[in-house]
Design a protein around this motif. Sequence first.
Motif, PDB file in Angstrom:
ATOM      1  N   THR A 277       0.841  -1.206   0.000  1.00  0.00           N
ATOM      2  CA  THR A 277       0.000   0.000   0.000  1.00  0.00           C
ATOM      3  C   THR A 277       0.875   1.254   0.000  1.00  0.00           C
ATOM      4  O   THR A 277       0.602   2.225  -0.734  1.00  0.00           O
ATOM      5  CB  THR A 277      -0.926   0.003   1.224  1.00  0.00           C
ATOM      6  OG1 THR A 277      -1.750  -1.169   1.210  1.00  0.00           O
ATOM      7  CG2 THR A 277      -1.821   1.234   1.226  1.00  0.00           C
ATOM      8  N   LYS A 278       1.922   1.243   0.802  1.00  0.00           N
ATOM      9  CA  LYS A 278       2.839   2.378   0.877  1.00  0.00           C
ATOM     10  C   LYS A 278       3.481   2.641  -0.492  1.00  0.00           C
ATOM     11  O   LYS A 278       3.536   3.797  -0.955  1.00  0.00           O
ATOM     12  CB  LYS A 278       3.909   2.100   1.925  1.00  0.00           C
ATOM     13  CG  LYS A 278       5.043   3.126   1.999  1.00  0.00           C
ATOM     14  CD  LYS A 278       6.021   2.753   3.101  1.00  0.00           C
ATOM     15  CE  LYS A 278       7.237   3.685   3.117  1.00  0.00           C
ATOM     16  NZ  LYS A 278       8.103   3.491   1.917  1.00  0.00           N
ATOM     17  N   GLU A 281       0.948   4.044  -2.945  1.00  0.00           N
ATOM     18  CA  GLU A 281       0.658   5.454  -2.643  1.00  0.00           C
ATOM     19  C   GLU A 281       1.763   6.353  -3.184  1.00  0.00           C
ATOM     20  O   GLU A 281       1.490   7.415  -3.753  1.00  0.00           O
ATOM     21  CB  GLU A 281       0.503   5.648  -1.137  1.00  0.00           C
ATOM     22  CG  GLU A 281      -0.790   5.078  -0.568  1.00  0.00           C
ATOM     23  CD  GLU A 281      -0.883   5.254   0.935  1.00  0.00           C
ATOM     24  OE1 GLU A 281       0.132   5.652   1.556  1.00  0.00           O
ATOM     25  OE2 GLU A 281      -1.963   4.988   1.499  1.00  0.00           O
ATOM     26  N   ARG A 313      -5.375   6.626   0.027  1.00  0.00           N
ATOM     27  CA  ARG A 313      -5.353   5.259   0.535  1.00  0.00           C
ATOM     28  C   ARG A 313      -6.333   4.370  -0.249  1.00  0.00           C
ATOM     29  O   ARG A 313      -6.015   3.235  -0.605  1.00  0.00           O
ATOM     30  CB  ARG A 313      -5.699   5.255   2.026  1.00  0.00           C
ATOM     31  CG  ARG A 313      -5.792   3.862   2.679  1.00  0.00           C
ATOM     32  CD  ARG A 313      -4.500   3.070   2.528  1.00  0.00           C
ATOM     33  NE  ARG A 313      -3.350   3.742   3.070  1.00  0.00           N
ATOM     34  CZ  ARG A 313      -2.931   3.594   4.329  1.00  0.00           C
ATOM     35  NH1 ARG A 313      -3.582   2.810   5.167  1.00  0.00           N
ATOM     36  NH2 ARG A 313      -1.838   4.230   4.731  1.00  0.00           N
ATOM     37  N   SER A 317      -5.591   1.161  -2.683  1.00  0.00           N
ATOM     38  CA  SER A 317      -6.197  -0.142  -2.405  1.00  0.00           C
ATOM     39  C   SER A 317      -6.773  -0.767  -3.670  1.00  0.00           C
ATOM     40  O   SER A 317      -6.740  -1.989  -3.840  1.00  0.00           O
ATOM     41  CB  SER A 317      -7.276  -0.014  -1.326  1.00  0.00           C
ATOM     42  OG  SER A 317      -8.414   0.668  -1.806  1.00  0.00           O
TER      43      SER A 317
END
Length: 529
Positions: A277-278, A281, A313, A317
């Motif tokens: 996810t990081k 992003e 976020r 996702s």
Amino acid sequence: MIIEILNLIGFGLLGLASLPFVFFAVAVAFWRLWSFTIKPWLHPEDPVDLPYWIPYLGHSLSFFGNSDKLLEKGLNYVGRSHAIFGIQTLKRKLYIITDPADVSVAFNNNTALHFDGHLNELLINFGFSGEALRRAWHVPQPGDWCYLPGNAVNPDLISLNRLTEDVYRKQLLPGEKMDFLCKVFLESLTNTLNWENLDFCIVGNTEKGKLLSLQKLCRYTMVEATTQSLFGGHLHQLEPKIVDYMLRYNDNAWMVFFQYPDLFGTSPITEPRRMLTKVLEEFLQLPDEERNEQAWSIKTITAWQEVMGIDLRARASVLLMIYWAANSNEYNISFWVLAHVLHNPDLLQVVQDETEMAWVDGKLDIKYLCSRSPNLDAIFNEALRCNGGAMVSRIVMEPITIGDKLLKPGNAIIIPSRQLHMNEKVWGQNRREFDAFRFKRQKNLSRHPSYRPFGGGNTYCPGRVLAKEEVFGFLAILFRRFHLNLAEGVGPNGGRQNFPSLDDSSPALGITGPVKSHDVLISTMARTT
């Protein structure tokens, strides 16, 4: 008086201290009698429930522990009739559908059995907030912040979720966009499958060359190629270990899919999910000119996410869901095809001959390979049949009768491909055996309603053609570059290697992989011609 009565019925000196237990045991006994004997007799139109002992909890632990074993138990409970039966989980009841005719009805009904309810849950599980979910379903109207008539990204002005589905199909279905994606994928395979670049899967050396792990070979190579085809080299620049994180995520993705509780952040999915996810992003925050290698679908979807004002976020996702879906099957099916081929020298020669025919002037003709390789095609289909573990899910939105059973709103249906593919009424008594030429002898089997490796209905996997080209291309490049043989003397007691076992220890979301300790070791030499 009470003690005397208890003595008479066999409780002796247990006395009053045992009363709570006695009352509880009697209550549970009456509950089971009502739930699994009397109620089914009074309501024969309802699917029978597989009995369980703990109300509300139901079969949750068994389903997460070994869903295949639980489903087989359910089939045995209904006498292998393949009638619809129910499994109770903490969240809701699951109607299990395994009869081919019932499956066809379920796939063709998009009203009572709607995918949107399941999609909502999936989006939430992957990280969508309430506001992001509302915006994702919003259809632009005149006067809205997102109403941009005539725009090139979303000319039909449909919701973000519908646009994502539409873009996904256009990218993956046969055509120019799919061909470009496949081209990048095959270029990555060509770069990775070099004699000098095999360190990631070498487990030793022999007199006949390098000793390779088939699991590591398939897993790393295919995920690397998928990453390149979707994001170019951008994710690698942000996180050099991106392939490793995706592999760790994919190994436990069922926990996200089925909302497995993550107590104190100790779940094996937590760290790879956080890192992926990081990275995604960070990728989304790169300027457009620094994301020039991304696939058309990624560029288009992220552009409309910005228009809709989806938070960072939630946007990441969705990319994680797409990235995961693109990686969930290819390396496992490649493993199984190669495992069967390497364990059978005759099959190995057949596949080598067919893949070699697709090379013209040093270039691979992937279209020729996929359309003119009847033996490889049959092996591929049989490997899909034997190892497919996907479970198609729908939410029941309104009452519907399938077969002679009434399915009620609020529950869900599950169509498990393994139970379809192991239906003894369709596949015969040797259904659990790998028959390399089953689909070659009976060509109509690939269209049978009990063969659903790619699902069906309005969610029939759009990437099925691309997946085949990717797997066939992997095999063709591998056999073109290397001499491959099953390593000798590395099995039990220095003998022949055992064939690996299917890992059915957790719910499957696609092609089920092997037990991690059941690898196949390959003796490999570089080809000089």
